[in-house]
Design an enzyme around this catalytic site. Structure first.
Site, PDB file in Angstrom:
ATOM      1  N   ASP A  45       6.971   3.349   4.867  1.00  0.00           N
ATOM      2  CA  ASP A  45       6.440   2.966   3.559  1.00  0.00           C
ATOM      3  C   ASP A  45       5.093   3.643   3.317  1.00  0.00           C
ATOM      4  O   ASP A  45       4.762   3.989   2.182  1.00  0.00           O
ATOM      5  CB  ASP A  45       6.287   1.442   3.475  1.00  0.00           C
ATOM      6  N   GLY A  46       4.320   3.825   4.392  1.00  0.00           N
ATOM      7  CA  GLY A  46       3.034   4.515   4.275  1.00  0.00           C
ATOM      8  C   GLY A  46       3.224   5.948   3.767  1.00  0.00           C
ATOM      9  O   GLY A  46       2.458   6.421   2.923  1.00  0.00           O
ATOM     10  N   ASN A 122       1.178  -0.593  -4.297  1.00  0.00           N
ATOM     11  CA  ASN A 122       1.125  -1.860  -3.559  1.00  0.00           C
ATOM     12  C   ASN A 122       0.038  -2.803  -4.093  1.00  0.00           C
ATOM     13  O   ASN A 122       0.337  -3.870  -4.575  1.00  0.00           O
ATOM     14  CB  ASN A 122       0.837  -1.624  -2.077  1.00  0.00           C
ATOM     15  N   GLU A 123      -1.216  -2.369  -3.956  1.00  0.00           N
ATOM     16  CA  GLU A 123      -2.300  -3.280  -4.315  1.00  0.00           C
ATOM     17  C   GLU A 123      -3.657  -2.603  -4.313  1.00  0.00           C
ATOM     18  O   GLU A 123      -3.817  -1.490  -3.810  1.00  0.00           O
ATOM     19  CB  GLU A 123      -2.380  -4.461  -3.333  1.00  0.00           C
ATOM     20  N   ARG A 148     -16.491 -16.483  -3.162  1.00  0.00           N
ATOM     21  CA  ARG A 148     -17.231 -16.012  -1.983  1.00  0.00           C
ATOM     22  C   ARG A 148     -16.292 -16.072  -0.798  1.00  0.00           C
ATOM     23  O   ARG A 148     -15.631 -17.093  -0.572  1.00  0.00           O
ATOM     24  CB  ARG A 148     -18.468 -16.873  -1.720  1.00  0.00           C
ATOM     25  N   ASP A 150     -14.048 -13.337   2.300  1.00  0.00           N
ATOM     26  CA  ASP A 150     -13.838 -12.013   2.898  1.00  0.00           C
ATOM     27  C   ASP A 150     -13.397 -10.961   1.874  1.00  0.00           C
ATOM     28  O   ASP A 150     -13.736  -9.796   1.996  1.00  0.00           O
ATOM     29  CB  ASP A 150     -12.778 -12.089   4.007  1.00  0.00           C
ATOM     30  N   ALA A 185      -9.776 -15.605   2.945  1.00  0.00           N
ATOM     31  CA  ALA A 185     -10.744 -16.539   3.533  1.00  0.00           C
ATOM     32  C   ALA A 185     -11.885 -16.894   2.593  1.00  0.00           C
ATOM     33  O   ALA A 185     -13.052 -16.559   2.840  1.00  0.00           O
ATOM     34  CB  ALA A 185     -11.296 -15.950   4.845  1.00  0.00           C
TER      35      ALA A 185
HETATM   36  P1  NAP Z   1      -0.163   0.557   7.768  1.00  0.00           P
HETATM   37  O1  NAP Z   1      -1.297  -0.063   8.481  1.00  0.00           O
HETATM   38  O2  NAP Z   1       0.824   1.383   8.480  1.00  0.00           O
HETATM   39  O3  NAP Z   1       0.618  -0.563   6.905  1.00  0.00           O
HETATM   40  C1  NAP Z   1       0.806  -1.827   7.362  1.00  0.00           C
HETATM   41  C2  NAP Z   1       2.277  -2.180   7.281  1.00  0.00           C
HETATM   42  O4  NAP Z   1       2.645  -2.434   5.930  1.00  0.00           O
HETATM   43  C3  NAP Z   1       3.213  -1.111   7.794  1.00  0.00           C
HETATM   44  O5  NAP Z   1       4.184  -1.731   8.597  1.00  0.00           O
HETATM   45  C4  NAP Z   1       3.826  -0.559   6.515  1.00  0.00           C
HETATM   46  O6  NAP Z   1       5.109  -0.011   6.727  1.00  0.00           O
HETATM   47  C5  NAP Z   1       3.910  -1.816   5.705  1.00  0.00           C
HETATM   48  N1  NAP Z   1       4.105  -1.701   4.263  1.00  0.00           N
HETATM   49  C6  NAP Z   1       3.576  -0.801   3.385  1.00  0.00           C
HETATM   50  N2  NAP Z   1       3.984  -1.086   2.152  1.00  0.00           N
HETATM   51  C7  NAP Z   1       4.797  -2.160   2.228  1.00  0.00           C
HETATM   52  C8  NAP Z   1       5.531  -2.922   1.278  1.00  0.00           C
HETATM   53  N3  NAP Z   1       5.479  -2.637  -0.038  1.00  0.00           N
HETATM   54  N4  NAP Z   1       6.245  -3.986   1.716  1.00  0.00           N
HETATM   55  C9  NAP Z   1       6.277  -4.317   3.021  1.00  0.00           C
HETATM   56  N5  NAP Z   1       5.613  -3.640   3.961  1.00  0.00           N
HETATM   57  C10 NAP Z   1       4.878  -2.580   3.564  1.00  0.00           C
HETATM   58  O7  NAP Z   1      -0.782   1.407   6.553  1.00  0.00           O
HETATM   59  P2  NAP Z   1       0.049   2.246   5.489  1.00  0.00           P
HETATM   60  O8  NAP Z   1       1.381   2.596   6.023  1.00  0.00           O
HETATM   61  O9  NAP Z   1      -0.857   3.312   4.979  1.00  0.00           O
HETATM   62  O10 NAP Z   1       0.274   1.202   4.320  1.00  0.00           O
HETATM   63  C11 NAP Z   1      -0.767   0.750   3.524  1.00  0.00           C
HETATM   64  C12 NAP Z   1      -0.464  -0.681   3.194  1.00  0.00           C
HETATM   65  O11 NAP Z   1      -0.688  -1.486   4.337  1.00  0.00           O
HETATM   66  C13 NAP Z   1      -1.364  -1.273   2.143  1.00  0.00           C
HETATM   67  O12 NAP Z   1      -0.925  -0.946   0.868  1.00  0.00           O
HETATM   68  C14 NAP Z   1      -1.270  -2.739   2.470  1.00  0.00           C
HETATM   69  O13 NAP Z   1      -0.288  -3.382   1.690  1.00  0.00           O
HETATM   70  C15 NAP Z   1      -0.837  -2.811   3.900  1.00  0.00           C
HETATM   71  N6  NAP Z   1      -1.808  -3.537   4.695  1.00  0.00           N
HETATM   72  C16 NAP Z   1      -1.421  -4.723   5.239  1.00  0.00           C
HETATM   73  C17 NAP Z   1      -2.323  -5.507   5.949  1.00  0.00           C
HETATM   74  C18 NAP Z   1      -1.854  -6.799   6.505  1.00  0.00           C
HETATM   75  O14 NAP Z   1      -0.659  -7.090   6.395  1.00  0.00           O
HETATM   76  N7  NAP Z   1      -2.731  -7.584   7.079  1.00  0.00           N
HETATM   77  C19 NAP Z   1      -3.639  -5.070   6.112  1.00  0.00           C
HETATM   78  C20 NAP Z   1      -4.003  -3.862   5.553  1.00  0.00           C
HETATM   79  C21 NAP Z   1      -3.074  -3.105   4.833  1.00  0.00           C
HETATM   80  P3  NAP Z   1       5.324   1.394   7.483  1.00  0.00           P
HETATM   81  O15 NAP Z   1       5.110   1.116   8.924  1.00  0.00           O
HETATM   82  O16 NAP Z   1       6.744   1.713   7.160  1.00  0.00           O
HETATM   83  O17 NAP Z   1       4.340   2.397   6.935  1.00  0.00           O
HETATM   84 MN    MN Z   2       2.239   2.945   7.899  1.00  0.00          MN
END
Ligand code: NAP
Ligand code: MN
Length: 268
Positions: A45-46, A122-123, A148, A150, A185
């Site tokens: 997805d990334g 995504n967001e 107030r 995180d 938080a």
């Molecule tokens: P990453 O750290 O690899 O992403 C975190 C996880 O989110 C990965 O497993 C990624 O899948 C998955 N993901 C991305 N879009 C998704 C969706 N629409 N639905 C379900 N899972 C999804 O970083 P990245 O691959 O660059 O992705 C960035 C995204 O990570 C941000 O948009 C944010 O949504 C998410 N994120 C999540 C957290 C958390 O859950 N605590 C914290 C920070 C960011 P892949 O392994 O297939 O890439």
């Molecule tokens: Mn990823």
């Protein structure tokens, strides 16, 4: 038809990318990185998020498709074993398109009217690098709460399964033209108060986040990209007019993807 493929940098993704390119060219499709009509992302997805941002200026003329080389993704929902089937489908007919909503973000600086404009798949998430984030939240131009804590996250329906879900947000079906605001938080006591629940806003309901203290660093992450900002007056979020278009070659309903990703991927 013109296509291009964006690949993750691992060897499995690279092998599949070159195989797909070869097959598609054998079917007389034209590889075109500049003006593709179909963008295929190979990875996770990334990787798909990167593909989206690379071709963000061509959303009207480009459809996207994702192949995953790791675990099942929400955007990357084809497995490498299916690519022969996928290529035959791509080659043989005009494809059906499914559209998902996006998030429109405007970041306004304090000292000028020239805002920066972004789209998120995504967001957008907002945090502070200097302790507690303090933000006024306005909805439809009216003050709603003083936050107030995180951070705050504003997500799209298809992004609701990503960061939003980890923050306790609801999973929204992407046929809904909406955005969701979730808290990270929040401080809640006799002095400070926030709603505490995720909020889901329809199209045209603008959500604005206004820093209370100027001069502090604010970390703004749009999908996978983070920037530090200082001296911004507000971050304006709304459901975008633009949509992302997915090329659809077979049914894989959203709730089935949710089930297979989070509950179990057994076919029973
Ligand atoms: P990453 O750290 O690899 O992403 C975190 C996880 O989110 C990965 O497993 C990624 O899948 C998955 N993901 C991305 N879009 C998704 C969706 N629409 N639905 C379900 N899972 C999804 O970083 P990245 O691959 O660059 O992705 C960035 C995204 O990570 C941000 O948009 C944010 O949504 C998410 N994120 C999540 C957290 C958390 O859950 N605590 C914290 C920070 C960011 P892949 O392994 O297939 O890439
Ligand atoms: Mn990823």
């Amino acid at each position: 038809m013109r296509f291009c493929i964006l690949s993750r940098e691992d060897s499995k993704s690279k092998v599949i990318t070159s195989r797909m390119r070869q097959y598609l060219e054998d079917f007389a499709l034209v590889y075109d990185k500049e003006e593709p009509e179909l963008v295929i992302s190979v990875g996770g997805d990334g990787t798909f998020l990167e593909a989206f941002h690379t071709y963000r200026h061509r959303l009207k003329d480009t459809a996207f498709i994702g192949v995953h080389t790791g675990h099942l993704g929400f955007y990357a929902d084809w497995v490498p074993e299916e690519i022969e089937k996928l290529i035959i489908e791509i080659a043989k007919k005009p494809f059906e398109v499914v559209e998902y909503p996006l998030l429109d973000i405007k970041i306004h600086p304090v000292d000028s009217n020239e805002y920066q404009h972004f789209l998120a798949l995504n967001e957008v998430s907002v945090k502070s690098t200097e302790g507690t984030l303090a933000m006024d939240v306005h909805i439809k131009g009216v003050h709603f709460e003083r936050f107030r804590g995180d951070g705050l996250c504003v997500s799209t329906p298809s992004g609701s399964t990503a960061y939003n879900k980890a923050l306790g947000g609801a999973i929204l079906h992407p046929s809904l033209n909406a955005l969701q605001v979730t808290e990270m938080a929040s401080i809640n006591n006799r002095v400070y108060r926030t709603i505490g629940s995720p909020l889901i806003l329809p199209k045209h309901h603008v959500c604005e986040l206004l820093p209370i203290y100027q001069g502090r660093n604010i970390l703004i992450t749009i999908d996978h990209q983070t920037e530090v900002y200082k001296n911004i007056s507000r971050i304006e979020c709304r459901v975008a007019n633009e949509k992302i278009r997915f090329a659809r070659f077979r049914a894989f309903p959203f709730w089935k993807r949710v089930h297979d990703s989070f509950i179990s991927d057994e076919r029973s």
